[in-house]
Design an enzyme around this catalytic site. Sequence first.
Site, PDB file in Angstrom:
ATOM      1  N   VAL A 272      53.661  -7.387  36.881  1.00  0.00           N
ATOM      2  CA  VAL A 272      54.937  -7.278  37.594  1.00  0.00           C
ATOM      3  C   VAL A 272      54.851  -6.073  38.529  1.00  0.00           C
ATOM      4  O   VAL A 272      54.487  -4.972  38.112  1.00  0.00           O
ATOM      5  CB  VAL A 272      56.101  -7.099  36.598  1.00  0.00           C
ATOM      6  CG1 VAL A 272      57.412  -6.884  37.338  1.00  0.00           C
ATOM      7  CG2 VAL A 272      56.196  -8.298  35.668  1.00  0.00           C
TER       8      VAL A 272
ATOM      9  N   ARG B 259      50.765  17.062  14.252  1.00  0.00           N
ATOM     10  CA  ARG B 259      49.642  16.849  15.160  1.00  0.00           C
ATOM     11  C   ARG B 259      49.488  18.004  16.148  1.00  0.00           C
ATOM     12  O   ARG B 259      48.377  18.403  16.476  1.00  0.00           O
ATOM     13  CB  ARG B 259      49.828  15.522  15.912  1.00  0.00           C
ATOM     14  CG  ARG B 259      49.641  14.322  15.023  1.00  0.00           C
ATOM     15  CD  ARG B 259      49.928  13.023  15.734  1.00  0.00           C
ATOM     16  NE  ARG B 259      49.560  11.897  14.885  1.00  0.00           N
ATOM     17  CZ  ARG B 259      49.717  10.625  15.230  1.00  0.00           C
ATOM     18  NH1 ARG B 259      50.262  10.326  16.405  1.00  0.00           N
ATOM     19  NH2 ARG B 259      49.351   9.657  14.422  1.00  0.00           N
TER      20      ARG B 259
ATOM     21  N   GLU C  37      45.169   9.163  11.181  1.00  0.00           N
ATOM     22  CA  GLU C  37      45.682  10.192  10.289  1.00  0.00           C
ATOM     23  C   GLU C  37      45.541   9.809   8.824  1.00  0.00           C
ATOM     24  O   GLU C  37      45.505  10.668   7.943  1.00  0.00           O
ATOM     25  CB  GLU C  37      47.158  10.443  10.616  1.00  0.00           C
ATOM     26  CG  GLU C  37      47.605  11.843  10.409  1.00  0.00           C
ATOM     27  CD  GLU C  37      48.689  12.238  11.392  1.00  0.00           C
ATOM     28  OE1 GLU C  37      48.929  13.428  11.522  1.00  0.00           O
ATOM     29  OE2 GLU C  37      49.285  11.341  12.013  1.00  0.00           O
TER      30      GLU C  37
ATOM     31  N   HIS D   8      46.346  14.203  20.160  1.00  0.00           N
ATOM     32  CA  HIS D   8      45.991  13.880  18.775  1.00  0.00           C
ATOM     33  C   HIS D   8      44.815  14.749  18.354  1.00  0.00           C
ATOM     34  O   HIS D   8      43.848  14.897  19.106  1.00  0.00           O
ATOM     35  CB  HIS D   8      45.622  12.403  18.646  1.00  0.00           C
ATOM     36  CG  HIS D   8      45.610  11.915  17.229  1.00  0.00           C
ATOM     37  ND1 HIS D   8      44.636  12.269  16.321  1.00  0.00           N
ATOM     38  CD2 HIS D   8      46.447  11.083  16.548  1.00  0.00           C
ATOM     39  CE1 HIS D   8      44.875  11.694  15.158  1.00  0.00           C
ATOM     40  NE2 HIS D   8      45.974  10.971  15.278  1.00  0.00           N
TER      41      HIS D   8
ATOM     42  N   GLU E 115      52.299 -10.085  30.606  1.00  0.00           N
ATOM     43  CA  GLU E 115      51.348  -9.019  30.297  1.00  0.00           C
ATOM     44  C   GLU E 115      50.367  -8.872  31.455  1.00  0.00           C
ATOM     45  O   GLU E 115      49.750  -9.844  31.867  1.00  0.00           O
ATOM     46  CB  GLU E 115      50.587  -9.349  29.011  1.00  0.00           C
ATOM     47  CG  GLU E 115      49.377  -8.479  28.721  1.00  0.00           C
ATOM     48  CD  GLU E 115      49.712  -7.001  28.614  1.00  0.00           C
ATOM     49  OE1 GLU E 115      49.122  -6.219  29.389  1.00  0.00           O
ATOM     50  OE2 GLU E 115      50.560  -6.635  27.775  1.00  0.00           O
TER      51      GLU E 115
END
Length: 459
Positions: A169, A289, A265, A250, A47
Amino acid sequence: MSNFVFKTNSINNLESYYDAIVIGSGGAGLSAAIQAHELGLKVAILEKNNKLGGNTARASSGMNAAETNIQYQQGIIDSMTKFYQETLQGGGQLNDPDMLHFFVEHAPLAIAWLKDHNILLNELTITGGMTIKRTHRPASKEPIGNFLITNLLKEITKQHISVFNNAKVVELIHKDQDFAIKLENGQLISAKVVILATGGFGASKEIIKKYRPDLLSYKTTNQDGTTGDGLKLATKIGAQLIQMNFIQVHPTAQTDNKHTYLIGEAVRGEGAILINQAAARFVNELDTRKIVANAITNLHEDGAWLILDQEIRNHVKALEFYDAVGLVKTGQTISELANAISISPQALIKTIQRWNQAIAQNNDVDYHRTTGLERPIATAPYFAIHVHPAIHYTMGGIHIDQHARVLDISGNIIKGFYAAGEVTGGLHGNNRIGGNSITETIVFGREAAIQAAKYILSK
């Protein structure tokens, strides 16, 4: 969930070889790593950020699936065919049909797989574009994202799977059917397979400018690390990108402060309405949406207001967080709320009375809303949240097939290379249905791991 603290590993402890390297620690990456480990692979998660969870951690509504035991236990008779058709319609019929069939058919299996790992989603709500309650969430009604990430990390801990944060990475080297993974600090790791789960590019002005310059001025609900790194890694070894111009805005984000907050939502799904500056409704709040966001933009006003009451708030625990960070206006009466948001009290009273009449008659004659009609806005206190559309999700990305195998520019499978989650394209068409992204992460995260194990065993 509150006292659980996950301990990551230092990149100094990375080994030189793994069967599978998973890049990204959101829902897709964590589920892929767990499934790969359970299939006997030596796996590690890399990560780039300090914090784990990616955009998944920000998800609020739930996880869609049809024909689940949870639905049947609550007397809801659904069908995979209906789920497929509603998702296809919501995506402008531009969804990859093979991916969509696989997604719909494996969604209830994903719910069951989570249950097998003591991650229970046994409460239901509804999102825009759906006609049946198929959005699964925790019984606590807490936002799905933090709940899911916390519990997946508990499983990662239990199974002793290595997770390395601050491990960016910068290059994938594909040679002789194996991979070398190069980190920013120069470390090289070898692996038989790579699973990319790095998320989308909703926070990358560079990529948005290339594909959708009309959205450059929009704020984003994405975490800062959602910059399309996985797309760059994949294309350098020949992967094909598809539908990159499909970026979802959104409709309900709170953008007035330094940080942009997604107002999930489920708030509308549990009964909230949207009003304009004249205190009037202007759209079916639970349409797709794309339609709701366009309706707010076309007001040419300063966004819109979500209106709800205490009973609706009781069904959406995320409201406690929204209130705690100062996003919620409150009134003990409707008139008091109207004054708090500088709109006409008489007009707001009239709009809410008409809405409550629609609830009582189960007939929204104004905008033909057919879902989220379970409760009126009638229990004090009353609440309002100011909302604007914001960039939320990138439907385009790496071209994969229904088995999460990455395809090159000629449509051929790149052996040993898999991808899952928002880094991929094709599933959602030109508009993602709320609740489908969490399902996608589990369904295709698991499938990437299953196919990776199958590939390794075949070598």
